[in-house]
Design a protein around this motif. Sequence first.
Motif, mmCIF file in Angstrom:
data_model
loop_
_atom_site.group_PDB
_atom_site.id
_atom_site.type_symbol
_atom_site.label_atom_id
_atom_site.label_comp_id
_atom_site.label_asym_id
_atom_site.label_seq_id
_atom_site.Cartn_x
_atom_site.Cartn_y
_atom_site.Cartn_z
ATOM 1 N N PRO A 156 0.674 -1.251 -0.043
ATOM 2 C CA PRO A 156 0.089 0.116 -0.045
ATOM 3 C C PRO A 156 0.871 1.271 0.137
ATOM 4 C CG PRO A 156 0.038 -1.279 2.274
ATOM 5 C CD PRO A 156 0.510 -2.234 1.195
ATOM 6 N N PHE A 199 -6.564 -1.018 -1.928
ATOM 7 C CA PHE A 199 -6.259 -0.754 -0.541
ATOM 8 C C PHE A 199 -7.169 0.287 0.153
ATOM 9 C CE2 PHE A 199 -2.019 -1.587 -2.608
ATOM 10 C CZ PHE A 199 -1.889 -2.732 -2.174
ATOM 11 N N VAL A 253 -7.035 2.452 3.852
ATOM 12 C CA VAL A 253 -6.175 3.098 3.893
ATOM 13 C C VAL A 253 -6.971 4.597 4.218
ATOM 14 C CG1 VAL A 253 -4.252 4.704 3.004
ATOM 15 C CG2 VAL A 253 -4.198 2.173 2.992
ATOM 16 N N THR A 255 -12.179 -2.413 6.933
ATOM 17 C CA THR A 255 -11.079 -2.608 8.006
ATOM 18 C C THR A 255 -10.805 -3.662 9.020
ATOM 19 O OG1 THR A 255 -10.931 -0.158 7.998
ATOM 20 C CG2 THR A 255 -9.580 -1.308 9.726
ATOM 21 N N SER A 278 -3.322 -5.207 7.462
ATOM 22 C CA SER A 278 -3.617 -4.100 8.526
ATOM 23 C C SER A 278 -2.231 -3.468 9.183
ATOM 24 C CB SER A 278 -4.271 -4.680 9.542
ATOM 25 O OG SER A 278 -5.668 -5.304 9.163
ATOM 26 N N CYS A 318 -0.843 -1.141 6.014
ATOM 27 C CA CYS A 318 -1.527 0.154 6.042
ATOM 28 C C CYS A 318 -1.372 1.080 7.409
ATOM 29 C CB CYS A 318 -3.257 -0.384 5.960
ATOM 30 S SG CYS A 318 -3.747 -1.160 4.495
ATOM 31 N N TYR A 360 2.122 2.901 6.997
ATOM 32 C CA TYR A 360 2.023 3.881 5.981
ATOM 33 C C TYR A 360 1.273 5.017 6.482
ATOM 34 C CZ TYR A 360 1.076 6.653 1.655
ATOM 35 O OH TYR A 360 1.131 7.591 0.683
#
Length: 624
Positions: free
Chosen positions: A373, A406, A409, A434, A442, A445, A448
Amino acid sequence: MSSRALRKLQGRGDVMSIAKLHSESSEEEDVVEAPSVNKFALLNDENEYSNDESHEVLESPAKSAVHTTSNQSAVKKRNKKMKRKNNQDTKIKDTINEDIDKLLEVIEETKASSSKVPLNSTTDSNAKALRSVLTVEHRFLNPDNELRKIFGSRALMEDASYRRRNQAKSNRGVWLTQPQNNWVKLGRTGITMNLIETKNGVQYFKYEHSRDYQDVQFKFLDAVETSDHRNIASVLERHTYHVDSLVTFSDVYKVHDDIKMARELIERALYCLERSFHPCFNLTTGLCRLDYKYPENRCLFLALYKHMNFVAQRGCNRTALELAKVLLSLDSDNDPLGVSLLLDYFALRAAEYKFMIRFAQEWGASRNLPQLPNWAYSIALAHFHLNQEGDLVKADKCLQDALIMFPSVLLALLDKCSVQPDKKVTACPHFKTTESSPAGLSILCHLYVGRCYLMWKAPDVMTWLERNVNVAMQRVNDKEPLVIDSERKRKTRYQKPPLNVYRHAMISEIDGVSSLLPLDIRMGTMLSHDPLPPSDTVTSYTRPPRSSSGRRVNPVSLFFHSLLPGFNPEDPLVLPEPNAVDGEQGEVRGNVQTLMNAMRELLHTFQQPLDGDAEEAEFDEEWD
């Protein structure tokens, strides 16, 4: 002479230097020698005098004032000589520039021929790509150069540590850190580096520990098992450049918000490791490897990672990017610390958008970067910044694909940016995945969002994001093939991430990510000098068994170790007798703050200056 030096001479036009390097060319042109200058003639207003004129001025100044006609003729004669000499110098420069061009062509042809390696496998093609993508320059590894570019040299001279680094005389041949003149003089460290093998132009190295360093390492491991920082301080007192002790104690200072000392300890560790490099080991080529499966090599990985974070905290994003490239090149096949999960972050912070796009193009297929991601969203952001005033078709497509692949996010990113999402976004089932996301996805993400959310808070970026979210929702409602394929990939992949992702999450220090790790990793023993060692570890020497005779048990450490699954009551944890950390203070008291103060005093007063000077160094507050 290198091609860089030749180009410098060519561009500068230094006639004297070029004529000295190419004496044969100057002899063919029959260059007239410049007249020697009389030292006493420099007292006059004239800039240059010949020998005859200077003697004339010294012998009879009155006579020279009378005979002005002879002086004028002498000046004309001198001007003729200088004009002829300038013409000849111009000819020399033209001739030598042609010779330099020929030399540069020969050098480039030699480099091209030496870089041709038979491509027998995909590893060879990856090595060829590494030479162009992960190659760095030494000047970008020094954060002082970037700070000087941002603030200027005058502002940096107010920093005491910067002055001590400039005064140090032993910073030659080191690029990762700049040692200070108050550091202890580095003798025999007991660490060496050996060349193991060379495959397809890639060299593989390994650190080696001497017998004495092995004994120190055993003492350090005994001190770590006691869970008492006083014992690690005792090892560091006797062996100032023991790398694992420096790395471990750096974390102690960082926990207590003493970032200055934490950063300095990491710099000392890197200084020791770089001084032990093999003569053929070059950080900048991207073709030198250190396998992470050897425990002796791991200290360089961890020290570089921590140094990279400290450099980034000082605002030196370009230096942090170059350090990340070096760290990735050390073991590019395994990426043990997950540098690919943060390389895009430093590239965006340093505004190196073209490098990031090029890296994704060359490494995307072999590294599965589109399945991460961070790269999916960062590539879209890079295209946006490159074409902000032009066509955003490429940036829009990348961002919409990232939102479809994704979706979890988006809401986390908006929440981190303190932005209230639209009701139709929160009601969309596509962006409410989520809870159903795999654990591995998870973690990726969360890493990031926690690291890169600040780059999405700009008003123009948020407007661009809002526009593409609406388009992505329309594509989701239309049930495009990409939407169905992305949903299938999210369910089948990311079930069990590799160990380097867990290791990166543990050392990333991002809030909340540790709670997403599996229970066995969270409850396991976390060693700051060797987090989550790989299963294919190859040990070069074994640790001898310890005897518990003559030692007392630390009840607090025994209690916490009894909570671990592998606790053995038959082999209780023991604590060595306390040692004095500072000779003047006596035995260190039990609290950690007193221990840190003693270690700080030890590191600054016990050591000898690097340059052998007995003068006291200034200890002003460091400008950070």
